[in-house]
Design a protein around this motif. Structure first.
Motif, short mmCIF file in Angstrom:
data_model
loop_
_atom_site.label_atom_id
_atom_site.label_comp_id
_atom_site.label_asym_id
_atom_site.label_seq_id
_atom_site.Cartn_x
_atom_site.Cartn_y
_atom_site.Cartn_z
N PRO A 104 7.14 -26.92 0.88
CA PRO A 104 6.82 -26.90 2.30
C PRO A 104 7.89 -26.20 3.15
CG PRO A 104 7.38 -29.12 1.59
CD PRO A 104 7.31 -28.28 0.37
N HIS A 105 7.51 -25.98 4.39
CA HIS A 105 8.32 -25.21 5.32
C HIS A 105 9.04 -26.21 6.24
CE1 HIS A 105 9.04 -21.83 7.99
NE2 HIS A 105 8.44 -22.42 8.98
N ASP A 106 9.60 -27.28 5.64
CA ASP A 106 10.03 -28.40 6.46
C ASP A 106 11.52 -28.69 6.40
OD1 ASP A 106 10.13 -29.34 3.89
OD2 ASP A 106 9.59 -31.38 4.44
N LYS A 135 -2.61 -20.87 -0.27
CA LYS A 135 -2.28 -22.16 0.33
C LYS A 135 -1.37 -22.97 -0.58
CE LYS A 135 -6.09 -22.57 3.46
NZ LYS A 135 -6.99 -23.51 4.09
N LYS A 136 -0.69 -23.96 0.00
CA LYS A 136 0.25 -24.78 -0.77
C LYS A 136 -0.43 -26.05 -1.28
CE LYS A 136 4.06 -23.24 2.08
NZ LYS A 136 5.20 -23.58 2.93
N THR A 138 -0.58 -29.97 -2.07
CA THR A 138 0.03 -31.13 -1.42
C THR A 138 -0.21 -32.37 -2.27
OG1 THR A 138 -1.95 -31.57 -0.13
CG2 THR A 138 -0.28 -30.19 0.92
N HIS A 139 0.57 -33.41 -1.98
CA HIS A 139 0.47 -34.66 -2.72
C HIS A 139 0.47 -35.82 -1.73
CE1 HIS A 139 0.94 -33.53 -6.91
NE2 HIS A 139 1.92 -32.70 -6.60
N ASN A 153 5.55 -33.27 -1.85
CA ASN A 153 5.21 -31.87 -1.56
C ASN A 153 6.38 -30.93 -1.87
OD1 ASN A 153 2.84 -32.86 -0.66
ND2 ASN A 153 3.00 -32.09 1.45
N HIS B 150 2.79 -26.23 10.68
CA HIS B 150 3.18 -25.35 9.58
C HIS B 150 4.07 -26.04 8.56
CE1 HIS B 150 1.81 -21.68 11.74
NE2 HIS B 150 2.14 -22.38 12.81
N ALA B 151 4.64 -27.21 8.95
CA ALA B 151 5.71 -27.79 8.13
C ALA B 151 5.27 -28.17 6.73
CB ALA B 151 6.28 -29.03 8.83
N GLY B 152 4.03 -28.59 6.58
CA GLY B 152 3.54 -28.88 5.23
C GLY B 152 3.81 -30.28 4.74
N ILE B 153 4.14 -31.21 5.62
CA ILE B 153 4.38 -32.58 5.17
C ILE B 153 3.60 -33.60 5.99
CG2 ILE B 153 6.66 -32.24 4.16
CD1 ILE B 153 7.65 -33.43 6.96
N ARG B 159 -2.15 -35.68 5.60
CA ARG B 159 -1.48 -34.89 4.57
C ARG B 159 -2.47 -33.90 3.97
NH1 ARG B 159 3.49 -36.11 3.13
NH2 ARG B 159 3.36 -35.16 1.07
N GLY B 160 -2.05 -32.66 3.87
CA GLY B 160 -2.90 -31.64 3.31
C GLY B 160 -3.84 -31.02 4.32
N GLU B 164 -2.19 -23.55 6.16
CA GLU B 164 -1.71 -23.04 4.86
C GLU B 164 -1.56 -24.14 3.81
OE1 GLU B 164 1.63 -22.26 6.95
OE2 GLU B 164 0.43 -21.06 8.30
N GLU B 165 -2.36 -25.20 3.90
CA GLU B 165 -2.24 -26.28 2.91
C GLU B 165 -3.57 -26.55 2.23
OE1 GLU B 165 -0.47 -30.01 4.30
OE2 GLU B 165 0.55 -28.78 5.79
N LYS B 166 -3.47 -26.94 0.95
CA LYS B 166 -4.66 -27.42 0.23
C LYS B 166 -4.73 -28.94 0.41
CE LYS B 166 -4.06 -24.13 -3.49
NZ LYS B 166 -3.41 -24.05 -4.81
N PRO B 168 -4.70 -32.85 -0.63
CA PRO B 168 -3.87 -33.48 -1.66
C PRO B 168 -4.56 -33.49 -3.02
CG PRO B 168 -3.90 -34.82 0.30
CD PRO B 168 -4.89 -33.74 0.53
N VAL B 169 -3.77 -33.25 -4.07
CA VAL B 169 -4.36 -33.19 -5.41
C VAL B 169 -4.66 -34.59 -5.91
CG1 VAL B 169 -3.17 -31.07 -6.03
CG2 VAL B 169 -2.11 -33.24 -6.58
#
Lengths: 644, 176
Positions: A104-106, A135-136, A138-139, A153, B150-153, B159-160, B164-166, B168-169
Motif C-alpha cells: 500500500p501507499h500508506d 490493482k493491489k 488486499t487482506h 496489506n 489512495h492509501a490502501g489500508i 478494506r479493499g 486502485e484496490e482489489k 479482500p482475498v
C-alpha cells in the motif's frame, strides 16, 4: 568441495578476496568484508528461506554461474561473485518493484515508516514511481491482542514472522495459510498471540505488517531518544534499546548480544513501559507528604536519622538495598552504612532470594557459569525448580534452541506448580532426582536452577565440564549477593526477626508489609510507587533505569552498562489542558526532580560529614567505570582477582 | 586625451542619473500601498482539509524532519476509527524561514504555503501557532486529493474499497 575439517573456501567478491568457514553463505561472506547485499527473508538468527529473491548476485566464475540467490548459496572455493553486475542489479531492482506492486501507499500512516527495510531498499533500488497499473491485493486484518497491530496489506511474503514464531520460538497459534497471491500470515481465528515472544514479530518483520500497538502512532524513528540499555525485568540482563519521545518511554526493541539474548527479547521486557510512565511515580522529594526541595529533604533526613538515633540508638536503623538497585548505588550503601553508623545493612529482603543468589556466587566461576549462548549450544539441560516463563523467559527460548539442535532436556520434579511448565517451547523428560540424569554422558551439560528450594541440591552433580545457570530475583541480584557477602550483610527478614530494627532507609526495594510492623521511621528512595514509598515519612525520588547510566551484573556474573535514554520529567502529553505543550518556557522540566539513586546516596554520605566528593564504583569495582555499553559486557572473573 | 575620456565618463554617468530622476518610481509605499503576491508565494503556512472535510494532516512527522530550522513540532494520535491525526501541531513562525521544504515533504498535501506574509507581531509568543491557528476549512491548492482513498489500508472506506484496490482475498479459497 572438500569436506575435510577446517577447510576454508576462498572466493572473490567484488574483487575482494574472502576466506570463510565452510557452510557460510555468499551473503554472509560478503557481509564479513563489509559488502551489504540487500535481503528480506534471510535473517542471521533464522537462516535462509529463498523467498524474497532480492539478494541476487552474479556468479562470474567458479562452480556455479549466472544469477544466484546469495543467501541460498554456500560459499565455495573459486567462486567469483559480482554484486554490482548490471544483470544482478537489474534483477534486484525488478524484485523490489514487483514486491511493491501490492504494497500500500500508506507510509505516512505506518509506524514502520523511517525504520522500514522495504522502504530503505525501495529507495536504494531507485523505484520512485509506480509503472504497474493493476490493482493491489488486499487482506482483512486480525486482532492479535493488545500489543501487536496487524496490517496484512503491507506483507511481502518473506516468511520471517512464521519462521520465527513457529520454528525459533515454538509458538503454535500463528502460521501461514493460503496459496499463490493469497498467502496470509495470522491465526486461524483472531485473538491474542499466545507466545511470550510474540513481540519479536515487530522487530523481525522487514516492513509494517506487525507494529507495536503500545506505541501506535506516537513518534518516528529519527525523533526517538535511544541508547543501549539492559532489561531490568528479570536477572538475565537482555540487551535492549528503549525508545522515548517527549519524556515518555514509548517502546523497547531488542539489541543483539550473542552471549546473552541473541537477537530477541521476551514480551515481558518489551511491553512493560508503563512502570516508567506511571503517573503515580514519586516525582518530588516529600517530607511527611509535603513537597520540598532536595536540600530541605536531605537536611530533614539527616535530622530525622539523628533524632531517631537519640531515641532508639543508631543501631536500630537498617539500610536496605535490593536486587534491582544498580551497582553504582549498591556499592555506596556500605559507605552510607558506615557514615551513619547504622545497625544493619541488607541487600536482600527475604531469606530465599538471598540464599539463591549466594548459591550463584558460590558455585559460579568463569568456567562453570553458563551464558544463554552456552545454553543454546548445550547437549543436555537439566531444569531444577524452574519457572522459566516467569523468572527468565529468554532462558526458555535458549533452551529451545538447544532442544532444536537435539539436546536432551530433563525436568527435575519439584514444587514449582505444574501449570508453570505448560507453555514451555520444548519437550522434556521428567525425572525425580537430579542424579537420575545421565550428566556424565553429555559433552556440554548445563544445569539451570530456578528459584525454588531444590537448587541447594545441585552441588553433588557438579563435576568438571558441567555448566550452571541460575535464575535470580532481580537484574542486579548477582552484584547484590557479591556485595552482601563482601560486607557480611544480613537480610532484612533476619534483622527484623532479631527485633532490633526500628527504622528503615529503603533504597529501591519492595518490602512486604509484615516486615514493617513495629517500624517507627521509614525513608524511601525509589522510582516506583511501591507500598513502602506510600508509607514512608521521607520520600526521595530516584530515576528509572532509562533515565540514568548504570551497571547491572546479570545471573551469569556478566556486568553490563546501560546508558541514559531520556530525561526524567512528566511526559509532555497531558501537561497542558489545551492538549498541546505548555506555552511558557522553563529551564527544567516539570517533575524532573528525580536523581539517580547513587547520587542521592552520595549526597546523604556527604552530609554525614564522613566523606567528600563521593563517587560510585571505587576500589575493587573501579573497572566497572570503563565498561562499554555497546560491548557484550564483561564477566566479573575477568576483572576481579578475588571475588568474595 | 585623458581630458576627453574623463569628460565622456562623467557625461555618460550623469546621463544615467538624470534619466532615472524623471522615471516613474518602482517603490511601493508599503503599508499604505500593497502588492498582491502570486499564489505560489511562500509565506504563512496552513493545514488544509480533504474534499470530505477531514483533516488532511496525518502527523507523519515528515515536515518536522524536513524543516531545516526545527520550527515544526507535533504529536500524532489515532481517532477511534483508526485515522491518524495530529493531537497538537505547532509551528514557530518566529523561527520559520519560509523555505517551503515542509510543504514539499508533505505526502498528504496537508501543509501548504499561502501568500499571506504579514504576520509580524509585537509579542513573539503570538508567532507560535497551534493547530487551531493553522487549520483552515478548505482544500487549498489540490482540491481533489484525499490521501486515504489512495492509501490502501481502509480507514475512510471498507478494506479493499479504495482506489486502485482489489476486494479482500478469501484466504481459504482454493481457486488459482
Amino acid at each position: 568441495m572438500s569436506l575435510q575439517k577446517g577447510f576454508m573456501p576462498k572466493l572473490i567478491i567484488d574483487n575482494i578476496a574472502v576466506e570463510v568457514a565452510e557452510g557460510v553463505t555468499v551473503l554472509e561472506a560478503a557481509q564479513s568484508v563489509g559488502i551489504h547485499i540487500p535481503h528480506f527473508c534471510w535473517h542471521p538468527a533464522l537462516g535462509k528461506a529463498g523467498a524474497c529473491r532480492v539478494c541476487a548476485v552474479k556468479m562470474v566464475d567458479g562452480p556455479v554461474k549466472g544469477i544466484q540467490m546469495s543467501c541460498m548459496l554456500p560459499a565455495q572455493d573459486g567462486m567469483v561473485v559480482s554484486t554490482t553486475d548490471q544483470e544482478a542489479m537489474a534483477m534486484r531492482r525488478q524484485v523490489i518493484e514487483w514486491l511493491m506492486i501490492n504494497h500500500p501507499h500508506d507510509c505516512p500512516v505506518c509506524d514502520e515508516g523511517g525504520e522500514c527495510q522495504l522502504q530503505d531498499y525501495t529507495i536504494a533500488g531507485g523505484h520512485g514511481l509506480r509503472s504497474y497499473t493493476g490493482k493491489k491485493r488486499t487482506h482483512i486484518n486480525q486482532y492479535l491482542g493488545p500489543h501487536i497491530e496487524h496490517e496484512m496489506n503491507r506483507c511481502i511474503q518473506c516468511y520471517r514472522c512464521v519462521r520465527f514464531y513457529q520454528e525459533f520460538a515454538g509458538g503454535t497459534d500463528f502460521g501461514v495459510m493460503g496459496s499463490a497471491g493469497r498467502i496470509y500470515y495470522g491465526r486461524v481465528e483472531g485473538g491474542q498471540l499466545e507466545s511470550p515472544f510474540s513481540g519479536n514479530l515487530v522487530d523481525i518483520c522487514p516492513t509494517g505488517v506487525f507494529t507495536d500497538k503500545t506505541a501506535r502512532f506516537r513518534a518516528r524513528y529519527w525523533d526517538y531518544d535511544m541508547a543501549p540499555s539492559v532489561c531490568p525485568h528479570c536477572s538475565l540482563g537482555c540487551n535492549t534499546v528503549p525508545a522515548a519521545r517527549y519524556r515518555e518511554l514509548l517502546k523497547i526493541v531488542a539489541r543483539r548480544n550473542d552471549a546473552v539474548n541473541g537477537w530477541f527479547i521476551c514480551d515481558k521486557g518489551r511491553f512493560t513501559n508503563s512502570v516508567v510512565n506511571d503517573p503515580a511515580r514519586p516525582r518530588y522529594p516529600l517530607v511527611d507528604g509535603r513537597k520540598v526541595g532536595w536540600d530541605e529533604a536531605l537536611d530533614n533526613l539527616l535530622l530525622r536519622i539523628r533524632e531517631f538515633g537519640a531515641v532508639h540508638g543508631p543501631e536500630s536503623l537498617a539500610i536496605v538495598g535490593s536486587s534491582r538497585l544498580a551497582m553504582e548505588a549498591a556499592t555506596l550503601l556500605y559507605r552510607l552504612f558506615a557514615g551513619i553508623a547504622a545497625g544493619s545493612l541488607c541487600y536482600f529482603t527475604l531469606e530465599e532470594e538471598a540464599d539463591q543468589a549466594r548459591a550463584a556466587i558460590t558455585h559460579l566461576n568463569d568456567a562453570t557459569s553458563a551464558s544463554m549462548g552456552d545454553v543454546q549450544e548445550a547437549d543436555l539441560i537439566a531444569l531444577v525448580d524452574c519457572d522459566l516463563l516467569q523468572d527468565g523467559p529468554m532462558m526458555a527460548l535458549a533452551v529451545r534452541q538447544a532442544w532444536r539442535k537435539g539436546a536432551k532436556i530433563f525436568l527435575v520434579e519439584n514444587d514449582v506448580a505444574p501449570e508453570a511448565q505448560k507453555g514451555l517451547p520444548f519437550e522434556w523428560q521428567s525425572v525425580s532426582l537430579l542424579s537420575d540424569i545421565p550428566i556424565r554422558e553429555a559433552r556440554k551439560p548445563v544445569i539451570i536452577c530456578g528459584r525454588g528450594k531444590g537448587m541447594q541440591d545441585v552441588a553433588p552433580a557438579l563435576t568438571s565440564g558441567v555448566k550452571l545457570a541460575y535464575l535470580l530475583g532481580g537484574p542486579n541480584a548477582f552484584g547484590a549477593a557479591l556485595l552482601s557477602a563482601g560486607h557480611g550483610a544480613t537480610t532484612l527478614a533476619q534483622a527484623v526477626a532479631s527485633g532490633k530494627v526500628k527504622g528503615i532507609l529503603a533504597v529501591e526495594v519492595d518490602i512486604p508489609p509484615e516486615l514493617l510492623q513495629g517500624i517507627s521511621f521509614i525513608a524511601a528512595l525509589d522510582w516506583r510507587a511501591t507500598a513502602i514509598v506510600k508509607a514512608a515519612h521521607i520520600v526521595l525520588p530516584t530515576t528509572a533505569w532509562v533515565e540514568m547510566d548504570g551497571t547491572y551484573i546479570n545471573n551469569e556474573g556478566r556486568a553490563q552498562r546501560f546508558k541514559k535514554v531520556m530525561h526524567p520529567g512528566l511526559p509532555i502529553m497531558g501537561l497542558d489542558p489545551a492538549g498541546h505543550p505548555p506555552r511558557r518556557h522553563e529551564t527544567a522540566p516539570p517533575g524532573g526532580e528525580p536523581r539517580p539513586a547513587w547520587q542521592v546516596v552520595a549526597d546523604i554520605i556527604e552530609r554525614t560529614g564522613t566523606e567528600r566528593d563521593v563517587q560510585p564504583l571505587s576500589g575493587q569495582w573501579q573497572w566497572l567505570r570503563h565498561l562499554d555499553a555497546e560491548s557484550p559486557g564483561q564477566r566479573i572473573w575477568q576483572n576481579m582477582k578475588q571475588v568474595k | 586625451m585623458s581630458v576627453i575620456n574623463d569628460t565622456k565618463a562623467i557625461v555618460i554617468g550623469m546621463w544615467t542619473t538624470w534619466k532615472h530622476i524623471f522615471r516613474r518610481p518602482v517603490t511601493l509605499q508599503y503599508p499604505e500601498e500593497k502588492r498582491i503576491p502570486y499564489p505560489r508565494y511562500r509565506a504563512r503556512i496552513v493545514l488544509t482539509r480533504d474534499p470530505d472535510g477531514g483533516e488532511r494532516c496525518v502527523a507523519c512527522y515528515l515536515c518536522s524532519a524536513a524543516c531545516p530550522v526545527d520550527c515544526i513540532s507535533m504529536q500524532s494520535a489515532a481517532t477511534e476509527e483508526g485515522r491518524r491525526y495530529a493531537l497538537w501541531f505547532r509551528i514557530n513562525f518566529s523561527r520559520c524561514i519560509f523555505c517551503g521544504l515542509c510543504a514539499e515533504a508533505c505526502p498528504t498535501m496537508a501543509i501548504q504555503m499561502t501568500p499571506d506574509f504579514e504576520i509580524c507581531n509585537r509579542d513573539i509568543m503570538n508567532l507560535v501557532y497551534e493547530k487551531e491557528d493553522l487549520l483552515i476549512d478548505g482544500c487549498g491548492k489540490s482540491p481533489e486529493y484525499n490521501f486515504y482513498h489512495h492509501a490502501g489500508i481502509g480507514v475512510t472506506q471498507r478494506r479493499g474499497a479504495g482506489l486502485e484496490e482489489k476486494p479482500p482475498v478469501d484466504v481459504r479459497s482454493l481457486m488459482p
